[in-house]
Design a protein around this motif. Structure first.
Motif, PDB file in Angstrom:
ATOM      1  N   GLN A 162      53.728 -58.020-121.226  1.00 45.21           N
ATOM      2  CA  GLN A 162      52.859 -57.477-122.262  1.00 45.21           C
ATOM      3  C   GLN A 162      51.640 -56.798-121.649  1.00 45.21           C
ATOM      4  O   GLN A 162      51.279 -55.696-122.019  1.00 45.21           O
ATOM      5  CB  GLN A 162      52.407 -58.592-123.211  1.00 45.21           C
ATOM      6  N   GLU A 163      51.086 -57.489-120.649  1.00 44.81           N
ATOM      7  CA  GLU A 163      49.914 -56.969-119.952  1.00 44.81           C
ATOM      8  C   GLU A 163      50.269 -55.660-119.251  1.00 44.81           C
ATOM      9  O   GLU A 163      49.586 -54.657-119.381  1.00 44.81           O
ATOM     10  CB  GLU A 163      49.482 -58.032-118.929  1.00 44.81           C
TER      11      GLU A 163
ATOM     12  N   LEU B  96      54.102 -62.839-121.112  1.00 46.95           N
ATOM     13  CA  LEU B  96      52.679 -62.503-121.002  1.00 46.95           C
ATOM     14  C   LEU B  96      52.465 -61.397-119.976  1.00 46.95           C
ATOM     15  O   LEU B  96      51.720 -60.451-120.204  1.00 46.95           O
ATOM     16  CB  LEU B  96      51.872 -63.749-120.589  1.00 46.95           C
TER      17      LEU B  96
ATOM     18  N   ILE C 266      62.094 -74.126-118.044  1.00 44.56           N
ATOM     19  CA  ILE C 266      62.522 -72.727-118.086  1.00 44.56           C
ATOM     20  C   ILE C 266      61.708 -71.978-119.139  1.00 44.56           C
ATOM     21  O   ILE C 266      61.357 -70.811-118.966  1.00 44.56           O
ATOM     22  CB  ILE C 266      64.030 -72.628-118.440  1.00 44.56           C
ATOM     23  N   GLN C 267      61.379 -72.675-120.226  1.00 41.81           N
ATOM     24  CA  GLN C 267      60.556 -72.077-121.268  1.00 41.81           C
ATOM     25  C   GLN C 267      59.247 -71.552-120.684  1.00 41.81           C
ATOM     26  O   GLN C 267      58.825 -70.441-121.003  1.00 41.81           O
ATOM     27  CB  GLN C 267      60.261 -73.127-122.340  1.00 41.81           C
ATOM     28  N   ALA C 268      58.622 -72.343-119.799  1.00 42.08           N
ATOM     29  CA  ALA C 268      57.362 -71.923-119.189  1.00 42.08           C
ATOM     30  C   ALA C 268      57.568 -70.626-118.407  1.00 42.08           C
ATOM     31  O   ALA C 268      56.730 -69.721-118.454  1.00 42.08           O
ATOM     32  CB  ALA C 268      56.821 -73.024-118.276  1.00 42.08           C
ATOM     33  N   GLN C 269      58.679 -70.528-117.684  1.00 43.14           N
ATOM     34  CA  GLN C 269      58.952 -69.306-116.913  1.00 43.14           C
ATOM     35  C   GLN C 269      59.056 -68.093-117.831  1.00 43.14           C
ATOM     36  O   GLN C 269      58.507 -67.030-117.540  1.00 43.14           O
ATOM     37  CB  GLN C 269      60.266 -69.442-116.129  1.00 43.14           C
TER      38      GLN C 269
ATOM     39  N   HIS D 169      50.351 -70.596-127.965  1.00 40.61           N
ATOM     40  CA  HIS D 169      50.160 -70.165-126.586  1.00 40.61           C
ATOM     41  C   HIS D 169      50.185 -68.645-126.445  1.00 40.61           C
ATOM     42  O   HIS D 169      49.468 -68.086-125.636  1.00 40.61           O
ATOM     43  CB  HIS D 169      51.236 -70.799-125.696  1.00 40.61           C
ATOM     44  N   LEU D 170      51.020 -67.967-127.230  1.00 41.15           N
ATOM     45  CA  LEU D 170      51.208 -66.527-127.039  1.00 41.15           C
ATOM     46  C   LEU D 170      50.428 -65.642-128.003  1.00 41.15           C
ATOM     47  O   LEU D 170      50.183 -64.480-127.702  1.00 41.15           O
ATOM     48  CB  LEU D 170      52.692 -66.175-127.186  1.00 41.15           C
TER      49      LEU D 170
ATOM     50  N   LEU E  14      57.857 -67.745-120.957  1.00 42.01           N
ATOM     51  CA  LEU E  14      56.571 -67.452-121.601  1.00 42.01           C
ATOM     52  C   LEU E  14      55.654 -66.703-120.636  1.00 42.01           C
ATOM     53  O   LEU E  14      54.988 -65.737-121.012  1.00 42.01           O
ATOM     54  CB  LEU E  14      55.905 -68.740-122.096  1.00 42.01           C
ATOM     55  N   ASN E  15      55.639 -67.143-119.368  1.00 45.35           N
ATOM     56  CA  ASN E  15      54.809 -66.458-118.378  1.00 45.35           C
ATOM     57  C   ASN E  15      55.270 -65.015-118.192  1.00 45.35           C
ATOM     58  O   ASN E  15      54.452 -64.094-118.096  1.00 45.35           O
ATOM     59  CB  ASN E  15      54.855 -67.189-117.035  1.00 45.35           C
TER      60      ASN E  15
END
Lengths: 352, 332
Positions: free
Chosen positions: A214-215, A211, A202-205, A233-234, A207-208
């Motif tokens: 932010q973009e 990102l 879930i952390q990966a979800q 990573h961020l 973090l994605n």
């Protein structure tokens, strides 16, 4: 993998942000003191000076009790610092009152660690997400509409708006908390350990998602975590905190692959890597000293294997050194930065 | 205990369910040799903590535990009653919990708490037990052990408290130590100290350690063998270097890939595992990961067995040999 390889891999993605060009927020000499028992004072923040550049992610890393969450709260004026200055977009935020303060709050929002605590269990999701908009004076109808748009941005299905937080998984709840933070279309979002309460998948979800947001919305992040891998990573830049002070700050690639402070070196070596074979670690003895009885000299000296008499008596200033990449803004508060670097280069054979 | 002792843990076909619900643990076979550290890894709800509690006889009364064998320190506890468990808990097997503050009695001095483990089982007189408590505090590297023994838990830092919990767990020289997320509540520098301590404990006492964690890094750095659990089943087993560097089950591979490390490119999307575990997944006769698996085909609805991929490395996936699971090898 050698250290040099890592540096090459971690080339900064926004070179224009490498060295103080367009600050969104400037924190200057922030002190936060709390009264303690027997007339003592806890110096939770002991003169923190930091710049957050527009569009960057500034990672703040440190162990529990180092003051990172206190710093987040001071930066967002959730608790006014005892002394120091907060400039947001060039304006003195601490002098703002009334309407000016309310419109400032819209521009700087926060996501907390545990969505179970940060979402009101009695509110439907839409009401929680619309709340900061209502507080900023947006009409009920407009706030409702913008809350729905924010939920769509974070990938929460539309029908979720009418349900309560307990009906969602931890990951979904954190998405809702993020929707609330971006609903007012802020420029700065402070994220305080947003993934530590979540499972790694879930952390990966999350973090994605961060990102992507932010973009898409040109957000500036102040990202607080004790997890170095997530910070790396961020973040474009990283600040390392120890006992209420910044001990090292600079571009993420420089600080994490080429650390100059022994504490940063020890922190990096302590992170267990899933793919590495067993390796030597710098095992620090003892714990963080108490911020109520801050040692004179370098606060890390009591746990540092390089400490000398000078370290114990004289606090090192946060400054650039001969070891820093010129013009990178890589600063360190250490009397013996060269030795710390050697420790990492020599394959971490040290134990304290 | 000497190393000629029987296996620290020998579990055959363990299943756990609550009432008539779907099993939270299905057909788990697991062993820990003396002096060995075996890790169990998996996400919340995969059944890893239920296994830990079952091995201590600590599951609530509504839990139905079935096993062909539940060998704890050489004693078969498959049909044990509460009295049998009382003879095992703390002596043959002991547990280290995640949150040391809630594992300690806030009103009792540190030394007395450790000593109680020995006096309760009549292993020592009160005086001997208190002396042993100070010895144990020295062993777990608590500075000023005599002073600390006189203090209360709130006077200690988180890392010191976890050392005390470990000292208690080791007091009666157990054959099996179960550590359920022992470092999750601690900072990384303190985590490193505690992991070193566990490693030292098993080397010096020969106890087998079952380390339950969701942190792949902790498992990789500490364990001799690792067991990956998904939805109550073991899906992969082997040494950490095999399982984490050459994952042979799509779930393990996806888990490893989803974690940022110093080898992943910063600010680039991480591979994700979509969705979550449902009750339907736990009840299915076929592969339980199929609904979330990027490689699932019709054949995955057939029951999956744990099969050897290489010596000592097993995976529960019939397609493992044809799948490109090893991202790390591809990159290297």
């Amino acid at each position: 993998m050698s250290i040099q390889d890592t540096v090459d891999e971690m080339a900064p993605l926004r070179p224009e942000n490498r060295h103080g060009t367009d600050p969104l927020m400037v924190l200057n000499g922030i002190r936060q003191e709390f009264p303690s028992s027997r007339g003592r004072t806890v110096h939770a923040l002991d003169g923190v000076t930091l710049t957050v550049e527009r569009g960057e992610t500034l990672g703040i890393v440190g162990e529990s009790g180092c003051g990172k969450s206190t710093l987040a709260r001071a930066a967002l004026l959730l608790r006014r610092p005892t002394s120091g200055e907060v400039f947001f977009d060039g304006k003195d935020a601490l002098s703002m009152r009334g309407g000016a303060l309310r419109s400032h709050r819209k521009r700087a929002q926060m996501v907390f660690q545990d969505p179970n605590d940060s979402l009101d269990p009695r509110y439907r999701v839409q009401r929680s997400v619309a709340e900061p908009l209502r507080a900023a004076g947006v009409s009920r109808a407009d706030a409702a509409e913008r809350a729905m748009a924010a939920l769509a941005q974070v990938g929460v299905p539309e029908d979720a708006a009418w349900r309560h937080p307990h009906e969602f998984s931890g990951g979904q709840r954190q998405r809702i908390a993020i929707a609330r933070a971006i609903a007012t279309e802020p420029e700065l979002v402070v994220l305080d350990e947003p993934t530590s309460a979540l499972d790694v998948s879930i952390q990966a979800q999350i973090l994605n998602l961060l990102l992507e947001l932010q973009e898409r919305q040109q957000l500036t992040y102040m990202f607080i975590s004790h997890n170095l891998a997530v910070i790396r990573h961020l973040s474009h830049r990283v600040a390392v905190m120890y006992l209420g002070r910044i001990v090292e700050v600079g571009p993420a690639a420089d600080v994490l692959a080429n650390p100059l402070h022994p504490y940063t070196t020890a922190l990096i070596s302590a992170v267990p890597e899933p793919e590495a074979t067993k390796r030597e670690r710098i095992v620090l003895t003892g714990d963080l000293p108490s911020p109520a009885s801050r040692p004179t000299g370098c606060a890390f000296a009591s746990r540092c294997w390089l400490a000398t008499e000078q370290c114990r008596t004289e606090a090192p200033p946060l400054t650039t050194t001969a070891m820093s990449e010129p013009g990178s803004g890589h600063l360190v508060a250490c009397h013996r930065p060269a030795e710390a670097q050697e420790a990492l280069a020599s394959g971490l054979q040290l134990t304290a | 205990m000497t190393t000629t002792a029987p296996a620290a843990l020998d579990v055959q076909h363990l299943s756990i369910r609550y009432g008539t619900g779907t099993p939270v643990v299905s057909d788990v076979t697991l062993s820990v040799a003396p002096g060995e550290i075996v890790g169990i890894i998996g996400e919340s709800g995969c059944g890893k903590s239920s296994i830990g509690f079952a091995l201590m006889g600590l599951l609530p009364g509504t839990a139905v535990v079935e096993a062909d064998a539940l060998g704890v320190g050489g004693r078969d506890m498959a049909d044990a009653d509460e009295r049998d468990w009382n003879g095992v808990r703390g002596t043959t097997a002991s547990m280290i919990f995640q949150e040391p503050m809630s594992a300690l009695n806030p009103c009792m001095r540190i030394g007395a708490q450790i000593a109680e483990v020995l006096t309760v089982h009549s292993l020592a007189s009160k005086k001997e037990a208190l002396a042993k408590a100070v010895e144990l505090l020295t062993l777990v590297q608590v500075p000023e052990p005599e002073l600390r023994a006189q203090q209360f838990p709130h006077q200690l830092s988180g890392g010191m408290r976890q050392r005390v919990v470990i000292a208690m767990a080791m007091a009666a020289d157990p054959t099996l130590l179960i550590a359920d997320e022992p470092t999750t509540a601690l900072d990384v520098t303190v985590q490193a100290q505690i992991l070193d301590l566990l490693d030292k404990a098993r080397r010096e006492t020969g106890a087998g350690v079952l380390l339950i964690s969701h942190d792949l890094g902790v498992i990789a750095q500490t364990c001799d063998r690792v067991v990956v659990m998904y939805a109550g089943q073991i899906v992969e087993e082997g040494t950490p270097s095999e399982v984490l560097a050459r994952p042979s089950h799509p779930y393990t591979a996806a888990l490893v890939d989803s974690i940022p490390t110093t080898h992943t490119a910063p600010r680039v999307d991480l591979p994700m595992i979509r969705g979550g575990v449902t009750d339907a997944d736990r009840a299915t006769a076929g592969c339980r990961f199929a609904a979330r698996c990027a490689f699932a085909t019709d054949g995955c609805s057939a029951p999956q067995e744990l099969e050897a991929v290489e010596e000592g490395h097993t995976a529960r996936c019939w397609r493992t040999h044809e799948l490109p699971l090893s991202r790390k090898e591809v990159l290297a």
